[in-house]
Design a protein around this motif. Structure first.
Motif, mmCIF file in Angstrom:
data_model
loop_
_atom_site.group_PDB
_atom_site.id
_atom_site.type_symbol
_atom_site.label_atom_id
_atom_site.label_comp_id
_atom_site.label_asym_id
_atom_site.label_seq_id
_atom_site.Cartn_x
_atom_site.Cartn_y
_atom_site.Cartn_z
ATOM 1 N N PRO A 91 -7.134 23.881 -1.014
ATOM 2 C CA PRO A 91 -8.474 23.934 -1.604
ATOM 3 C C PRO A 91 -8.633 25.036 -2.643
ATOM 4 C CG PRO A 91 -8.529 24.615 0.698
ATOM 5 C CD PRO A 91 -7.192 24.018 0.445
ATOM 6 N N VAL A 92 -7.951 26.172 -2.468
ATOM 7 C CA VAL A 92 -8.021 27.228 -3.483
ATOM 8 C C VAL A 92 -7.453 26.723 -4.804
ATOM 9 C CG1 VAL A 92 -7.240 29.536 -4.141
ATOM 10 C CG2 VAL A 92 -7.937 29.081 -1.787
ATOM 11 N N ALA A 93 -6.306 26.043 -4.730
ATOM 12 C CA ALA A 93 -5.702 25.488 -5.946
ATOM 13 C C ALA A 93 -6.620 24.458 -6.591
ATOM 14 C CB ALA A 93 -4.349 24.872 -5.619
ATOM 15 N N ARG A 94 -7.258 23.613 -5.778
ATOM 16 C CA ARG A 94 -8.188 22.628 -6.322
ATOM 17 C C ARG A 94 -9.398 23.299 -6.954
ATOM 18 N NH1 ARG A 94 -9.523 18.495 -1.685
ATOM 19 N NH2 ARG A 94 -10.968 17.709 -3.287
ATOM 20 N N ASN A 95 -9.899 24.341 -6.315
ATOM 21 C CA ASN A 95 -11.036 25.068 -6.883
ATOM 22 C C ASN A 95 -10.675 25.692 -8.226
ATOM 23 O OD1 ASN A 95 -12.772 24.493 -4.740
ATOM 24 N ND2 ASN A 95 -12.283 26.383 -3.646
ATOM 25 N N ARG A 96 -9.502 26.290 -8.295
ATOM 26 C CA ARG A 96 -9.078 26.915 -9.550
ATOM 27 C C ARG A 96 -8.912 25.870 -10.649
ATOM 28 N NH1 ARG A 96 -4.792 31.870 -8.411
ATOM 29 N NH2 ARG A 96 -6.237 33.192 -7.197
ATOM 30 N N GLN A 97 -8.316 24.746 -10.314
ATOM 31 C CA GLN A 97 -8.129 23.698 -11.314
ATOM 32 C C GLN A 97 -9.461 23.121 -11.754
ATOM 33 O OE1 GLN A 97 -5.333 23.052 -12.858
ATOM 34 N NE2 GLN A 97 -6.375 21.550 -14.165
ATOM 35 N N ARG A 98 -10.378 22.958 -10.825
ATOM 36 C CA ARG A 98 -11.713 22.461 -11.154
ATOM 37 C C ARG A 98 -12.402 23.411 -12.132
ATOM 38 N NH1 ARG A 98 -15.880 20.427 -6.522
ATOM 39 N NH2 ARG A 98 -14.148 18.958 -6.292
ATOM 40 N N LEU A 99 -12.256 24.704 -11.900
ATOM 41 C CA LEU A 99 -12.862 25.695 -12.788
ATOM 42 C C LEU A 99 -12.244 25.620 -14.182
ATOM 43 C CD1 LEU A 99 -14.716 28.185 -13.169
ATOM 44 C CD2 LEU A 99 -12.763 29.586 -12.467
ATOM 45 N N ILE A 100 -10.918 25.564 -14.255
ATOM 46 C CA ILE A 100 -10.232 25.493 -15.546
ATOM 47 C C ILE A 100 -10.691 24.274 -16.335
ATOM 48 C CG2 ILE A 100 -7.968 25.083 -16.604
ATOM 49 C CD1 ILE A 100 -6.804 26.859 -14.339
ATOM 50 N N GLU A 101 -10.816 23.143 -15.644
ATOM 51 C CA GLU A 101 -11.234 21.911 -16.321
ATOM 52 C C GLU A 101 -12.688 21.989 -16.774
ATOM 53 O OE1 GLU A 101 -10.371 18.843 -13.512
ATOM 54 O OE2 GLU A 101 -8.187 18.987 -13.822
ATOM 55 N N GLN A 102 -13.555 22.545 -15.946
ATOM 56 C CA GLN A 102 -14.962 22.623 -16.319
ATOM 57 C C GLN A 102 -15.159 23.543 -17.526
ATOM 58 O OE1 GLN A 102 -17.943 22.381 -13.448
ATOM 59 N NE2 GLN A 102 -19.409 23.704 -14.505
ATOM 60 N N LEU A 103 -14.385 24.610 -17.604
ATOM 61 C CA LEU A 103 -14.518 25.536 -18.719
ATOM 62 C C LEU A 103 -13.762 25.069 -19.959
ATOM 63 C CD1 LEU A 103 -14.173 28.970 -16.871
ATOM 64 C CD2 LEU A 103 -16.241 27.676 -17.403
ATOM 65 N N GLY A 104 -12.912 24.074 -19.797
ATOM 66 C CA GLY A 104 -12.148 23.564 -20.925
ATOM 67 C C GLY A 104 -11.102 24.540 -21.436
ATOM 68 N N LEU A 105 -10.503 25.308 -20.521
ATOM 69 C CA LEU A 105 -9.503 26.290 -20.927
ATOM 70 C C LEU A 105 -8.203 25.594 -21.319
ATOM 71 C CD1 LEU A 105 -10.049 29.031 -18.189
ATOM 72 C CD2 LEU A 105 -11.000 28.945 -20.505
ATOM 73 N N SER A 106 -7.665 25.967 -22.461
ATOM 74 C CA SER A 106 -6.439 25.337 -22.962
ATOM 75 C C SER A 106 -5.185 26.077 -22.523
ATOM 76 C CB SER A 106 -6.482 25.275 -24.488
ATOM 77 O OG SER A 106 -6.634 26.574 -25.040
ATOM 78 N N LYS A 107 -5.350 27.300 -22.026
ATOM 79 C CA LYS A 107 -4.225 28.098 -21.558
ATOM 80 C C LYS A 107 -4.427 28.456 -20.096
ATOM 81 C CE LYS A 107 -3.447 30.323 -26.054
ATOM 82 N NZ LYS A 107 -3.351 31.632 -26.756
ATOM 83 N N GLN A 108 -3.319 28.733 -19.408
ATOM 84 C CA GLN A 108 -3.405 29.208 -18.035
ATOM 85 C C GLN A 108 -4.067 30.568 -18.026
ATOM 86 O OE1 GLN A 108 -2.653 27.488 -15.397
ATOM 87 N NE2 GLN A 108 -2.935 29.048 -13.840
ATOM 88 N N PRO A 109 -5.156 30.762 -17.283
ATOM 89 C CA PRO A 109 -5.816 32.080 -17.268
ATOM 90 C C PRO A 109 -4.958 33.125 -16.578
ATOM 91 C CG PRO A 109 -6.818 30.630 -15.642
ATOM 92 C CD PRO A 109 -5.863 29.786 -16.426
ATOM 93 N N GLN A 110 -5.271 34.379 -16.856
ATOM 94 C CA GLN A 110 -4.564 35.487 -16.222
ATOM 95 C C GLN A 110 -5.238 35.853 -14.906
ATOM 96 O OE1 GLN A 110 -1.637 37.628 -17.318
ATOM 97 N NE2 GLN A 110 -1.934 37.639 -15.100
#
Length: 244
Positions: A45-64
């Motif tokens: 679920p942590v991985a899913r939450n992080r991926q959901r956040l990345i997709e919602q923000l439209g980040l094109s790079k892996q965050p730090q």
């Protein structure tokens, strides 16, 4: 997913926000948008939450992401997927998000007026006293050209500390006395972490008129925020800044 956007007059291309506990898939006591992978929540679920956040923000790079240790280490963010051991990160690269995680500690966002360089720091009382904000400011050429937003942290009515904490802050900066008041509990003080941060930032050269935020309480606003002091076993919010 409920997000809190930074309320500061930063350039429009500087995006800065803090997540809340709402809108994820983690189960109690981490319900629901837990982004911390170090709090004994299930990894999936942590991985899913992080991926959901990345997709919602439209980040094109892996965050730090960081492995935080309540220190003052500052790193430049990159998208190699490695969680650096540090408590602050910065970037001048378009699209590269910097992240710290909190659940009572203070997230502090930085940008210069032109929005060419950004940073975020994780400031618990130890890091704050040891100089994590000053360390983060060191990547900017002129602190007087920096604006800051103080994200959600534990509020001054409930942040109880011992005499040694007050003594440490006041020994460095006597004006810090105004950020403490006696608690009803013997030999304890209530600390205003927002005020302590403001005083340190001003001492370091940031204009008082360019320091924003400081109106939330993670401990008292349980519907919105995780709080380690309130719950012990709990999740983490993420504070994110990037140049879009």
């Amino acid at each position: 997913m409920k997000l809190i956007n930074a309320d500061w007059p930063a350039p429009a291309h500087v995006r800065a926000l803090t997540t809340t506990r709402l809108g994820g898939v983690s189960r109690a006591p981490y319900d629901s948008l837990n982004l911390g992978d170090h709090v004994a929540d299930d990894a999936e679920p942590v991985a899913r939450n992080r991926q959901r956040l990345i997709e919602q923000l439209g980040l094109s790079k892996q965050p730090q992401w960081l492995t935080q240790v309540h220190g003052i280490e500052l790193v430049k963010a990159c998208d190699d997927g490695i969680a650096e051991q540090a408590d602050a990160c910065w970037s001048n690269d378009v699209g590269q998000a910097c992240i710290v995680m909190t659940a009572d500690c203070l997230p502090v966002f930085f940008t210069d007026r032109s929005g060419t360089k950004i940073a975020v720091a994780h400031a618990g009382w130890r890091g704050l006293a040891d100089g994590v904000l000053e360390q983060t400011l060191s990547v900017f050429s002129d602190p007087a050209e920096v604006m800051v937003w103080l994200g959600p942290a534990i509020g001054p009515e409930v942040f109880e500390v011992g005499h040694e904490v007050r003594q440490q802050f006041c020994a460095y900066l006597p004006e810090s006395e105004v950020a403490f008041k006696l608690s009803v509990n013997p030999d304890k003080w209530l600390a205003d972490i927002y005020q302590l941060a403001r005083l340190r930032l001003i001492r370091a050269g940031v204009s008082a008129s360019e320091i924003y935020g400081g109106e939330y309480c993670t401990y008292q606003q349980s519907e919105l925020f995780y709080s380690y002091r309130r719950d012990g076993v709990t999740g983490r919010m993420a504070s994110i800044i990037w140049i879009s």
